[in-house]
Scaffold this motif. Structure first.
Motif, PDB file in Angstrom:
ATOM      1  N   GLN A 262       0.814  -1.226   0.000  1.00 23.16           N
ATOM      2  CA  GLN A 262       0.000   0.000   0.000  1.00 23.16           C
ATOM      3  C   GLN A 262       0.841   1.267   0.000  1.00 23.16           C
ATOM      4  O   GLN A 262       0.362   2.342  -0.349  1.00 23.16           O
ATOM      5  N   GLY A 263       2.077   1.146   0.418  1.00 22.10           N
ATOM      6  CA  GLY A 263       2.939   2.312   0.514  1.00 22.10           C
ATOM      7  C   GLY A 263       4.237   1.939   1.199  1.00 22.10           C
ATOM      8  O   GLY A 263       4.410   0.818   1.691  1.00 22.10           O
ATOM      9  N   VAL A 278       4.831   7.197  -5.952  1.00 20.93           N
ATOM     10  CA  VAL A 278       6.097   7.862  -5.635  1.00 20.93           C
ATOM     11  C   VAL A 278       7.186   6.823  -5.385  1.00 20.93           C
ATOM     12  O   VAL A 278       8.323   6.967  -5.846  1.00 20.93           O
ATOM     13  N   SER A 279       6.845   5.755  -4.687  1.00 22.33           N
ATOM     14  CA  SER A 279       7.822   4.700  -4.397  1.00 22.33           C
ATOM     15  C   SER A 279       8.387   4.106  -5.679  1.00 22.33           C
ATOM     16  O   SER A 279       9.552   3.703  -5.725  1.00 22.33           O
ATOM     17  N   SER A 288      16.999  12.409  -4.371  1.00 19.90           N
ATOM     18  CA  SER A 288      15.760  11.857  -4.915  1.00 19.90           C
ATOM     19  C   SER A 288      14.648  11.909  -3.885  1.00 19.90           C
ATOM     20  O   SER A 288      13.525  12.344  -4.188  1.00 19.90           O
ATOM     21  N   LEU A 289      14.938  11.474  -2.674  1.00 18.61           N
ATOM     22  CA  LEU A 289      13.893  11.476  -1.645  1.00 18.61           C
ATOM     23  C   LEU A 289      13.505  12.898  -1.248  1.00 18.61           C
ATOM     24  O   LEU A 289      12.338  13.171  -0.981  1.00 18.61           O
ATOM     25  N   ARG A 290      14.483  13.804  -1.239  1.00 20.55           N
ATOM     26  CA  ARG A 290      14.164  15.201  -0.930  1.00 20.55           C
ATOM     27  C   ARG A 290      13.190  15.778  -1.944  1.00 20.55           C
ATOM     28  O   ARG A 290      12.296  16.559  -1.610  1.00 20.55           O
ATOM     29  N   LEU A 385      -1.468  10.695   6.348  1.00 22.25           N
ATOM     30  CA  LEU A 385      -2.709  11.302   5.857  1.00 22.25           C
ATOM     31  C   LEU A 385      -2.603  11.657   4.383  1.00 22.25           C
ATOM     32  O   LEU A 385      -3.579  11.567   3.634  1.00 22.25           O
ATOM     33  N   LYS A 386      -1.385  12.041   3.966  1.00 21.44           N
ATOM     34  CA  LYS A 386      -1.162  12.418   2.565  1.00 21.44           C
ATOM     35  C   LYS A 386      -0.988  11.199   1.670  1.00 21.44           C
ATOM     36  O   LYS A 386      -1.473  11.169   0.532  1.00 21.44           O
ATOM     37  N   ALA A 387      -0.306  10.170   2.158  1.00 24.27           N
ATOM     38  CA  ALA A 387       0.018   9.011   1.325  1.00 24.27           C
ATOM     39  C   ALA A 387      -1.162   8.064   1.131  1.00 24.27           C
ATOM     40  O   ALA A 387      -1.193   7.316   0.154  1.00 24.27           O
TER      41      ALA A 387
END
Length: 483
Positions: A262-263, A278-279, A288-290, A385-387
């Motif tokens: 799921q994430g 995004v993953s 990249s993560l920034r 909450l965002k993901a």
């Protein structure tokens, strides 16, 4: 106390974990694998760590060269002898990389600390740890090393999330409580014994030892131009892998037999949740993560299985983090507890009022704590909450997502009632891989066809951690813990 002993491995040429496929490296095997350790003058140390852009691998990613320069300046100002502290406390339940180093290749860490101490003309190195087995491993390594002008010792501190914060670590090593001081005093100015102190985490010193031997050019032959070298990642709270910087995060998961689900939680419990989209494009790289609003932090990578409730998992962690409060300021003591309460209410009861309350408490603790613990926890909850917007919407408007909370995120058993748990098999998904029986042989017994003999098995409190590991190890996602 001693916890899970991590599985170790590497993708690509191993540097920090070289030779560990055969177990712990004693002094003789360490020397055979890594070779002679060169001495570096202070200017050489600063130049080398600048060229390879060595940064702290404990969370903040602060440039190591600037730490060394700060200690040098403090020594000039105060005319005192500096000290070096290795942070091996690793209070983050989702991280095991420093534990893996100190259990398997402790001499590499001690080499890096010794190189830094000699360059700074420090007379003392202290390794701070929490686990019993790590303490014994470092003590054994110190007994194996020849005497030097630098005194190296190891000290055990309480096993808590906040013990690894810089001021908490030095407070504990100085004989006080291992809690953040709440004062903005740099360790480089006043740390161990109130002396200028170079403090960094275990992996950072191991990287320094590797770079001292390789030199900047060979060190940079792996990784990216902007971020050379390798990095240690703790995947799913159980496997520690060494990876070249710049590879896709999904590649690391695939090599571990896992998917994003799921994430993906990156950076641990002060880190950020990433959505599957995004993953799929994120790399093992600070830059990249920034660009996706995240950070690699202490190197934890935690995929979330599809059969568990994302908000419920986040609520368990929020409750754990509230319990790990340093108990020194209102936002940490009261704010995090209320945030955990409101998130639990949103998960169980739902409703728009509960959602607004969570958002209010997320904002309410930011920037107000005596240390970074409230901020990190708040960002972690906000990222969930965002993901997981669809899951949040189901809890707000639809009475919940309908999935159980399995407690798949590592919490050392905290926050989960494991007294009546059962491990269940979904026969429509099971493909008889057999990995689950390797992790939990006292619960899962396989038939002659390779499939578990039972689809519903009781799990004791003592078996909880391995039951969760079995769930995460299943490539077909056919297992779940219920109860």
């Amino acid at each position: 106390m001693s916890g899970v002993r991590p599985i170790v491995g590497s993708f690509g040429p191993a540097r920090l974990l070289a030779g560990t496929e055969f177990g712990r490296l004693d002094r003789a095997r360490h020397s055979a694998v890594h070779g002679r350790l060169p001495a570096l003058a202070l200017d050489e140390l600063i130049t080398l760590t600048r060229q390879i852009d060595l940064r702290g691998r404990g969370g903040a990613g602060f440039p190591f060269a600037r730490k060394v320069e700060a200690v040098r300046e403090a020594v000039r100002t105060t005319s005192t002898v500096p000290a070096v502290v290795v942070n091996g406390t690793e209070g983050e339940p989702s991280c095991l990389k420093d534990t893996a180093l100190l259990l398997n290749t402790p001499h590499l860490v001690l080499d890096g600390a010794e190189v830094a101490a000699v360059a700074l003309r420090a007379d003392r190195v202290v390794v701070g740890v929490t686990r019993d087995d790590v303490l014994e491993s470092v003590r054994q390594a110190l007994d194996e090393r020849p005497p030097t002008a630098v005194e190296i010792t190891v000290e055990q501190l309480p096993e808590r999330f906040v013990t690894g914060e810089g001021s908490a670590l030095t407070n504990g090593l100085n004989g006080g409580p291992a809690l953040p001081s709440g004062r903005k005093v740099r360790t480089s100015d006043r740390g161990l014994g109130d002396r200028p102190t170079l403090l960094s985490n275990t992996e950072t010193f191991a990287q320094l030892a590797a770079a001292a031997r390789l030199g900047s050019e060979e060190f940079a032959s792996i990784g990216t131009r902007e971020e050379p070298g390798t990095v240690l990642l703790t995947v799913a709270g159980e496997a520690v892998v060494e990876s070249p910087i710049g590879v896709p995060l999904t590649y690391i998961l695939q090599m571990c037999g896992m998917t994003v689900g799921q994430g993906l939680l990156v950076g641990g419990y002060h880190g950020m949740w990433l959505s599957p989209d995004v993953s799929a494009v994120a790399l093992v790289s600070r830059e990249s993560l920034r660009s996706h609003g995240a950070t690699l932090g202490a190197g934890a990578v935690l995929p979330l299985p599809v059969e568990t409730c994302p908000l419920g998992e986040t609520a368990l962690v929020a409750r754990y983090m509230a319990g790990e409060s340093a108990q020194q300021c209102g936002p940490c003591v009261w704010g995090l507890a209320r945030l955990a309460d409101e998130l639990q209410a949103l998960t169980v009861v739902g409703g728009d009022a509960a959602h607004k309350a969570v958002l209010s408490h997320v904002r309410g603790v930011l920037g107000r704590g005596a240390c970074s613990h409230p901020d990190g926890t708040s960002r972690f909850v906000a990222s969930a909450l965002k993901a997981f917007p669809e899951d949040v919407n189901r809890h707000v408007h639809g009475g919940g997502c309908g999935r159980p909370v399995l407690g798949v995120l590592p919490l050392d058993g905290a926050g989960v009632d494991t007294s009546k748990e059962r491990l269940q098999v979904d026969w429509t998904l099971c493909r008889a891989h057999g990995l689950c029986a390797d992790v939990l042989p006292d619960v899962i017994r396989l038939g002659p066809d390779g499939y578990p003999l039972s689809a519903d098995m009781p799990v004791t409190r003592e078996q909880h951690v391995n039951a969760v590991r079995a769930v995460r190890r299943c490539p077909a996602l056919a297992l779940k813990v219920v109860g």
